[in-house]
Enzyme design. Structure first.
Site, PDB file in Angstrom:
ATOM      1  N   ARG A 161      32.811  57.970  41.320  1.00  0.00           N
ATOM      2  CA  ARG A 161      33.016  59.306  40.712  1.00  0.00           C
ATOM      3  C   ARG A 161      31.923  59.599  39.682  1.00  0.00           C
ATOM      4  O   ARG A 161      31.340  60.697  39.665  1.00  0.00           O
ATOM      5  CB  ARG A 161      34.392  59.330  40.039  1.00  0.00           C
ATOM      6  N   ILE A 187      35.135  41.326  40.468  1.00  0.00           N
ATOM      7  CA  ILE A 187      36.170  40.821  39.550  1.00  0.00           C
ATOM      8  C   ILE A 187      35.750  39.498  38.918  1.00  0.00           C
ATOM      9  O   ILE A 187      36.365  39.051  37.966  1.00  0.00           O
ATOM     10  CB  ILE A 187      37.536  40.649  40.267  1.00  0.00           C
ATOM     11  N   ASP A 188      34.683  38.867  39.442  1.00  0.00           N
ATOM     12  CA  ASP A 188      34.334  37.502  39.024  1.00  0.00           C
ATOM     13  C   ASP A 188      33.598  37.401  37.691  1.00  0.00           C
ATOM     14  O   ASP A 188      33.515  36.322  37.110  1.00  0.00           O
ATOM     15  CB  ASP A 188      33.453  36.836  40.091  1.00  0.00           C
TER      16      ASP A 188
HETATM   17  P1  ATP Z   1      31.920  39.492  45.249  1.00  0.00           P
HETATM   18  O1  ATP Z   1      31.478  39.065  43.874  1.00  0.00           O
HETATM   19  O2  ATP Z   1      33.111  40.352  45.231  1.00  0.00           O
HETATM   20  O3  ATP Z   1      31.998  38.357  46.240  1.00  0.00           O
HETATM   21  P2  ATP Z   1      29.320  40.096  46.366  1.00  0.00           P
HETATM   22  O4  ATP Z   1      28.484  41.307  46.307  1.00  0.00           O
HETATM   23  O5  ATP Z   1      28.780  38.861  45.697  1.00  0.00           O
HETATM   24  O6  ATP Z   1      30.757  40.483  45.805  1.00  0.00           O
HETATM   25  P3  ATP Z   1      28.857  38.955  48.997  1.00  0.00           P
HETATM   26  O7  ATP Z   1      29.779  38.790  50.143  1.00  0.00           O
HETATM   27  O8  ATP Z   1      28.208  37.737  48.433  1.00  0.00           O
HETATM   28  O9  ATP Z   1      29.678  39.771  47.893  1.00  0.00           O
HETATM   29  O10 ATP Z   1      27.673  39.961  49.410  1.00  0.00           O
HETATM   30  C1  ATP Z   1      27.965  41.240  49.949  1.00  0.00           C
HETATM   31  C2  ATP Z   1      26.911  41.602  50.955  1.00  0.00           C
HETATM   32  O11 ATP Z   1      25.617  41.625  50.341  1.00  0.00           O
HETATM   33  C3  ATP Z   1      26.763  40.634  52.114  1.00  0.00           C
HETATM   34  O12 ATP Z   1      27.709  40.834  53.122  1.00  0.00           O
HETATM   35  C4  ATP Z   1      25.357  40.941  52.608  1.00  0.00           C
HETATM   36  O13 ATP Z   1      25.343  42.099  53.385  1.00  0.00           O
HETATM   37  C5  ATP Z   1      24.638  41.240  51.298  1.00  0.00           C
HETATM   38  N1  ATP Z   1      23.944  40.017  50.832  1.00  0.00           N
HETATM   39  C6  ATP Z   1      24.489  38.930  50.265  1.00  0.00           C
HETATM   40  N2  ATP Z   1      23.559  37.973  50.026  1.00  0.00           N
HETATM   41  C7  ATP Z   1      22.381  38.481  50.475  1.00  0.00           C
HETATM   42  C8  ATP Z   1      21.038  37.996  50.517  1.00  0.00           C
HETATM   43  N3  ATP Z   1      20.733  36.768  50.048  1.00  0.00           N
HETATM   44  N4  ATP Z   1      20.103  38.797  51.048  1.00  0.00           N
HETATM   45  C9  ATP Z   1      20.406  40.012  51.507  1.00  0.00           C
HETATM   46  N5  ATP Z   1      21.654  40.525  51.500  1.00  0.00           N
HETATM   47  C10 ATP Z   1      22.630  39.792  50.995  1.00  0.00           C
END
Ligand code: ATP
Length: 325
Positions: A24, A130-131
């Site tokens: 938003r 949330i981490d």
């Molecule tokens: P949370 O903290 O909730 O887990 P996050 O953003 O760390 O959130 P991830 O599953 O680690 O969640 O990453 C989300 C998406 O970001 C992945 O599915 C992928 O598409 C992209 N991503 C993660 N790591 C990489 C990387 N090293 N290079 C490029 N894209 C990435």
């Protein structure tokens, strides 16, 4: 630098309460400043597939109170490859998107950094997880709400634990970071926390719990960060085996920790960083995450905020130990 007219926005990784407030804020601040805004559904997967919709202010009406994300979220393996990111870039060109705002955690911002660098494309990140495991911001969007949700659950568990004089191992999210477990243990008056940053000796833990129960306490609560091998069930089993006299129970809070209406703190954090993302674009910033440090909006380079070793303050362990006697 090419003029930016249209900004795309997406949510990625695990959902977090306050993501809607961030969507938003970016939309409304963007439109207020003369940009057009496009919502991208299902994170990077939607960016690759072209799941894009032009947003008006009405599209984000009434969402500040809602948990989850109206843009949906996804984990997308393809985006971790150059070919996948190239498809995403093609979508941006086709849709006339000149800059991206990515709301997500460590992984999402790693992907944002790679995409921005490879295609010389302006990307701004918002800390949505949330981490609380991102550097450069005092808190991430969703962390405060999740702590409050856990606290409410554990308060309820305490009532039944007291009544039956039981030991509870309560498992919370945060498999790579102990912020939730450690801080919630303090907030709930728990007897101990088991976090990924510290090794936990079962004998010490059991003796500590027994001492508390024998002395004056009617129950004992240990908050455990989730772990594929050493979660709450593992510790409960070990303690039961070695100390059969204890009445030990386990409660795994699971996905209920993610849902719910965001707290005032998360709504304000999301609103200020969302507006900050538009300000960053106006200033010509790129490849930075917007955070809040010491009550000030800050722009942190992606490479700094995604360092994987953000740790909670170790003094919190002493505080918990001293207060749980
Ligand atoms: P949370 O903290 O909730 O887990 P996050 O953003 O760390 O959130 P991830 O599953 O680690 O969640 O990453 C989300 C998406 O970001 C992945 O599915 C992928 O598409 C992209 N991503 C993660 N790591 C990489 C990387 N090293 N290079 C490029 N894209 C990435």
């Amino acid at each position: 630098m090419a003029k930016i007219n249209c900004i795309g926005i997406l949510t990625s990784g695990g959902d977090a309460p306050g993501m809607n407030a961030a969507i938003r804020a970016v939309t409304r601040a963007g439109i207020s400043n003369g940009f057009s805004i496009k919502g991208i559904y299902r994170g990077y997967e939607g960016l690759i597939k072209g799941e894009v919709k032009a947003f008006t202010t009405e599209d984000v009406s009434g969402i500040i109170t809602r948990g989850g994300t109206i843009l949906k979220t996804a984990r997308c393996k393809e985006f971790t490859t150059h070919e996948g990111r190239e498809k995403a870039y093609e979508t941006c060109k086709r849709e006339g998107i000149d800059a991206l705002v990515v709301i997500g955690g460590n992984g999402s911002l790693t992907g944002a950094r790679d995409f921005g660098m490879e295609f010389d494309f302006p990307v701004i990140g918002l800390p949505g997880t949330i981490d609380n495991d991102l550097y450069g911001t005092d808190a991430t969007i969703g962390y405060d709400t999740t702590m409050n949700t856990i606290m409410e659950c554990v308060d309820r568990i305490r009532d039944t634990a007291n009544s039956h004089e039981r030991i509870f191992f309560v498992e919370v999210m945060g498999r790579d970071a102990g912020f939730l477990a450690q801080n919630c243990a303090i907030a709930c008056g728990a007897e101990a926390a088991i976090v990924p940053e510290e090794t936990t000796d079962v004998d010490q833990l059991a003796q500590f719990m027994g001492r508390g129960i024998r002395k004056s306490k009617k129950s004992c609560i240990v908050i455990v960060s989730e772990s594929p091998k050493c979660g709450a069930l593992y510790y409960a089993d070990r303690v039961k085996k070695e100390f059969p006299g204890f009445d030990v129970r386990v409660s795994i809070l699971g996905h209920l920790q993610r849902g719910g209406s965001p707290s005032a703190h998360d709504r304000i954090l999301a609103s200020c960083t969302g507006a900050g993302a538009i300000e960053a674009i106006k200033q010509g910033q790129r490849n930075v995450m917007v955070g809040i440090r010491n009550n000030e909006v800050v722009y942190v380079p992606f490479s700094e905020c995604i360092r994987t070793d953000k740790r909670f303050d170790k003094r919190l362990i002493t505080v918990l130990n001293e207060l749980s006697i």
